[in-house]
Design a protein around this motif. Structure first.
Motif, PDB file in Angstrom:
ATOM      1  N   TYR A  66      21.226  51.544  42.036  1.00 24.24           N
ATOM      2  CA  TYR A  66      22.115  50.263  41.680  1.00 24.24           C
ATOM      3  C   TYR A  66      23.015  49.994  40.552  1.00 24.24           C
ATOM      4  O   TYR A  66      23.355  48.988  40.554  1.00 24.24           O
ATOM      5  N   THR A  67      22.880  51.181  39.996  1.00 19.92           N
ATOM      6  CA  THR A  67      23.577  51.061  38.599  1.00 19.92           C
ATOM      7  C   THR A  67      24.857  51.534  38.668  1.00 19.92           C
ATOM      8  O   THR A  67      25.779  50.802  37.996  1.00 19.92           O
ATOM      9  N   ALA A  68      25.395  52.265  39.575  1.00 18.77           N
ATOM     10  CA  ALA A  68      26.801  52.736  39.561  1.00 18.77           C
ATOM     11  C   ALA A  68      27.300  52.544  41.025  1.00 18.77           C
ATOM     12  O   ALA A  68      27.146  53.703  41.547  1.00 18.77           O
ATOM     13  N   PRO A  69      27.702  51.434  41.422  1.00 14.08           N
ATOM     14  CA  PRO A  69      28.320  51.477  42.833  1.00 14.08           C
ATOM     15  C   PRO A  69      29.772  51.925  43.085  1.00 14.08           C
ATOM     16  O   PRO A  69      30.417  52.104  41.951  1.00 14.08           O
ATOM     17  N   HIS A 120      38.443  40.388  45.523  1.00 11.83           N
ATOM     18  CA  HIS A 120      37.871  40.932  46.664  1.00 11.83           C
ATOM     19  C   HIS A 120      37.515  42.314  46.782  1.00 11.83           C
ATOM     20  O   HIS A 120      37.884  43.087  47.603  1.00 11.83           O
ATOM     21  N   LEU A 121      36.693  42.810  45.534  1.00  9.24           N
ATOM     22  CA  LEU A 121      36.141  44.123  45.648  1.00  9.24           C
ATOM     23  C   LEU A 121      34.882  44.276  46.337  1.00  9.24           C
ATOM     24  O   LEU A 121      33.968  43.383  46.681  1.00  9.24           O
ATOM     25  N   VAL A 122      34.721  45.567  47.115  1.00  4.64           N
ATOM     26  CA  VAL A 122      33.436  45.509  47.773  1.00  4.64           C
ATOM     27  C   VAL A 122      32.742  46.745  47.124  1.00  4.64           C
ATOM     28  O   VAL A 122      33.223  47.907  46.683  1.00  4.64           O
ATOM     29  N   ARG A 123      31.446  46.377  46.618  1.00  7.41           N
ATOM     30  CA  ARG A 123      30.533  47.529  46.010  1.00  7.41           C
ATOM     31  C   ARG A 123      29.573  48.048  47.225  1.00  7.41           C
ATOM     32  O   ARG A 123      28.948  47.240  47.893  1.00  7.41           O
ATOM     33  N   ILE A 131      36.885  46.040  31.231  1.00 10.33           N
ATOM     34  CA  ILE A 131      35.568  45.486  31.270  1.00 10.33           C
ATOM     35  C   ILE A 131      34.799  46.028  32.060  1.00 10.33           C
ATOM     36  O   ILE A 131      35.183  46.426  33.448  1.00 10.33           O
ATOM     37  N   ARG A 132      33.478  45.947  32.115  1.00  6.95           N
ATOM     38  CA  ARG A 132      32.818  46.220  33.308  1.00  6.95           C
ATOM     39  C   ARG A 132      31.919  44.806  33.586  1.00  6.95           C
ATOM     40  O   ARG A 132      31.415  44.297  33.046  1.00  6.95           O
ATOM     41  N   TYR A 133      31.974  44.669  34.926  1.00  5.41           N
ATOM     42  CA  TYR A 133      31.733  43.463  35.483  1.00  5.41           C
ATOM     43  C   TYR A 133      31.010  43.642  36.905  1.00  5.41           C
ATOM     44  O   TYR A 133      31.719  44.052  37.832  1.00  5.41           O
ATOM     45  N   LYS A 134      29.714  43.442  37.182  1.00  8.16           N
ATOM     46  CA  LYS A 134      29.170  43.720  38.368  1.00  8.16           C
ATOM     47  C   LYS A 134      29.271  45.240  38.927  1.00  8.16           C
ATOM     48  O   LYS A 134      29.548  45.335  40.293  1.00  8.16           O
ATOM     49  N   GLY A 135      29.156  45.973  37.984  1.00  6.04           N
ATOM     50  CA  GLY A 135      29.138  47.420  38.308  1.00  6.04           C
ATOM     51  C   GLY A 135      30.725  47.854  38.444  1.00  6.04           C
ATOM     52  O   GLY A 135      31.009  49.054  38.703  1.00  6.04           O
ATOM     53  N   ALA A 136      31.828  47.094  38.429  1.00  7.93           N
ATOM     54  CA  ALA A 136      33.120  47.563  38.747  1.00  7.93           C
ATOM     55  C   ALA A 136      33.785  47.632  37.372  1.00  7.93           C
ATOM     56  O   ALA A 136      33.876  46.823  36.351  1.00  7.93           O
ATOM     57  N   LYS A 137      34.589  48.847  37.090  1.00  9.20           N
ATOM     58  CA  LYS A 137      35.456  48.901  35.926  1.00  9.20           C
ATOM     59  C   LYS A 137      36.756  48.284  36.259  1.00  9.20           C
ATOM     60  O   LYS A 137      37.444  48.385  37.277  1.00  9.20           O
ATOM     61  N   GLU A 153      30.313  46.440  54.013  1.00  9.31           N
ATOM     62  CA  GLU A 153      30.476  45.077  53.368  1.00  9.31           C
ATOM     63  C   GLU A 153      29.946  45.186  52.044  1.00  9.31           C
ATOM     64  O   GLU A 153      29.193  46.307  51.531  1.00  9.31           O
ATOM     65  N   ASP A 154      30.368  44.277  51.464  1.00 12.64           N
ATOM     66  CA  ASP A 154      29.634  44.091  50.022  1.00 12.64           C
ATOM     67  C   ASP A 154      28.214  44.571  49.714  1.00 12.64           C
ATOM     68  O   ASP A 154      27.408  43.865  50.385  1.00 12.64           O
ATOM     69  N   GLU A 155      27.798  45.347  48.908  1.00  9.44           N
ATOM     70  CA  GLU A 155      26.473  45.439  48.599  1.00  9.44           C
ATOM     71  C   GLU A 155      25.844  46.217  49.513  1.00  9.44           C
ATOM     72  O   GLU A 155      24.531  46.160  49.797  1.00  9.44           O
ATOM     73  N   ASP A 156      26.291  46.916  50.364  1.00 10.77           N
ATOM     74  CA  ASP A 156      25.637  47.720  51.597  1.00 10.77           C
ATOM     75  C   ASP A 156      25.182  49.297  50.625  1.00 10.77           C
ATOM     76  O   ASP A 156      25.771  49.419  49.768  1.00 10.77           O
ATOM     77  N   VAL A 157      24.242  49.686  51.122  1.00  4.78           N
ATOM     78  CA  VAL A 157      23.683  51.159  50.818  1.00  4.78           C
ATOM     79  C   VAL A 157      23.968  51.948  51.676  1.00  4.78           C
ATOM     80  O   VAL A 157      23.847  51.960  53.111  1.00  4.78           O
ATOM     81  N   ILE A 158      24.414  53.274  51.291  1.00  2.00           N
ATOM     82  CA  ILE A 158      24.957  54.378  52.279  1.00  2.00           C
ATOM     83  C   ILE A 158      24.383  55.666  51.900  1.00  2.00           C
ATOM     84  O   ILE A 158      23.988  55.987  50.609  1.00  2.00           O
ATOM     85  N   GLN A 159      23.775  56.325  53.004  1.00  2.00           N
ATOM     86  CA  GLN A 159      23.513  57.764  52.691  1.00  2.00           C
ATOM     87  C   GLN A 159      24.222  58.527  53.408  1.00  2.00           C
ATOM     88  O   GLN A 159      24.327  58.415  54.924  1.00  2.00           O
TER      89      GLN A 159
END
Length: 366
Positions: free
Chosen positions: A304-307, A289-292, A105-111, A356-362
């Motif tokens: 934001y579609t594929a963390p 406890h997954l971190v996106r 299942i895909r949930y909140k972007g995680a497989k 942390e969860d939902e950080d954006v990184i470059q």
């Protein structure tokens, strides 16, 4: 004398022995012996042994793996097919599922990979039924869902827990806070940093001598039991979070449902009518406890579609790079991060910065 007979004998003796300070030493010894015999049951001695069960171990895919454990006919397959849209054979008789059926299942972007494991019967840890292989697959999961039938009493929960504990799986527990280090010489060095209700130097020595360990440092940092010490010495225990899924709530009254909601680690659902699935998914997400982490190419908006999903405890920038490709870390100059783990947005960070969860990184390469 067979292993099972020996185990039975020790269990009987433990049941006969009264629990008090005078017998604690003796009980500790028996527990250690029992743990050793159990280990032999799980990993038989000598040779590679027969082949594993057909179609059991499934390749790990996705970011996390969840196993459904339960007695036959509690609705594990219905739950899987309604959650993941995977057809796992469903029928009204017991033992319909004979091998592991995977679904994703895909949930909140995680497989998330879901495994429908065959039904467990009492005595699975002693190798009855397909129990040994079922529990071996369960050991590799990040989360275990114990599926129970609301109409059958919670005795089933105790039985399944007992089977899993016999296999070295500890549910919803933290590893015991015990320092254990083998040495070449110097005897047993025993220190306790707080008051102990069960273990003393004598009991610790006798448990360790059962494992033929005569030189070691043991530090007890919490009030530990003999079982905790044995877990640490055995060293093959896995600590897995667990959710109890109570299925078939369409057959009980609202008042009973209110009572069920108060049980910890528990989610009532109806797999057939798809009731309360969102609650279950939310709870699964909490326990995993997954971190996106979202990626941002230079000069573009974040994707934001594929963390990139990282497990809890392995969320540094270095872990993030390794997840994408192992050569990336060599080329990394620094990273720019937006989100709750930094003080300024964006902030320049090195490879040891914890995300942390939902950080954006470059990532900026050399």
């Amino acid at each position: 004398m067979s292993l099972l007979a020996k185990i039975g004998e020790i269990e009987n003796e433990m049941a006969r022995t009264q629990k008090n300070k005078a017998t604690a030493h003796h009980l500790g010894l028996l527990k250690a012996r029992l743990a050793k015999l159990r280990r032999e049951l799980i990993t038989p001695k000598g040779g590679s042994g027969g082949g594993t069960g057909e179609g059991f171990d499934v390749a790990k895919t996705g970011d996390a793996r969840i196993g459904f454990v339960g007695f036959p006919s509690v609705g594990k397959s219905t739950l899987l097919s309604n959650l993941a849209g995977v057809y796992s054979e469903v029928a009204a008789y017991e033992f319909t599922t004979l091998t592991t059926v995977p679904g994703v299942i895909r949930y909140k972007g995680a497989k998330i990979q879901l495994l429908d494991l065959p039904g467990i019967i009492e005595g699975a840890k002693d190798g009855k039924g397909r129990g040994r292989q079922v529990i071996a697959v369960a050991r590799t999961c990040n989360l275990i869902l114990i599926v129970l039938d609301v109409l059958k009493p919670l005795g089933h929960k105790k039985l399944i827990e007992h089977e899993l504990e016999g296999f070295g799986i500890r549910l919803n527990k933290q590893p015991p806070n015990i320092g254990f280090k083998k040495k070449d010489k110097g005897g047993i060095n025993f220190t306790a940093t707080c008051a102990q209700s069960e273990l003393d130097a004598e009991t610790v020595k006798s448990i360790l001598s059962e494992y033929k360990i005569h030189n070691a440092d043991i530090t007890l940092r919490s009030d530990a039991t003999a079982d905790d010490l044995i877990d640490v010495v055995e060293g093959n225990r896995v600590y897995i979070p667990c959710i109890y899924v109570l299925n078939k709530i369409d057959q009980i009254s609202i008042e009973e449902l209110d009572v069920i909601y108060k049980i910890p680690h528990c989610v009532p659902i109806s797999a057939h009518h798809r009731w309360n699935f969102d609650d279950l998914l939310e709870k699964i997400w909490d326990y995993l406890h997954l971190v996106r982490i979202y990626t941002k190419p230079k000069g573009q908006l974040p994707d934001y579609t594929a963390p990139v999903v990282l497990p809890d405890g392995k969320t540094s920038v270095e872990d993030f790079c390794l997840k994408i490709h192992k050569n990336l870390i060599k080329e990394l100059k620094y990273a720019l991060v937006w989100g709750s783990s930094v003080k300024h947005n964006p902030q320049k960070v090195g490879k040891d910065h914890v995300l942390e969860d939902e950080d954006v990184i470059q990532l900026v390469k050399k």
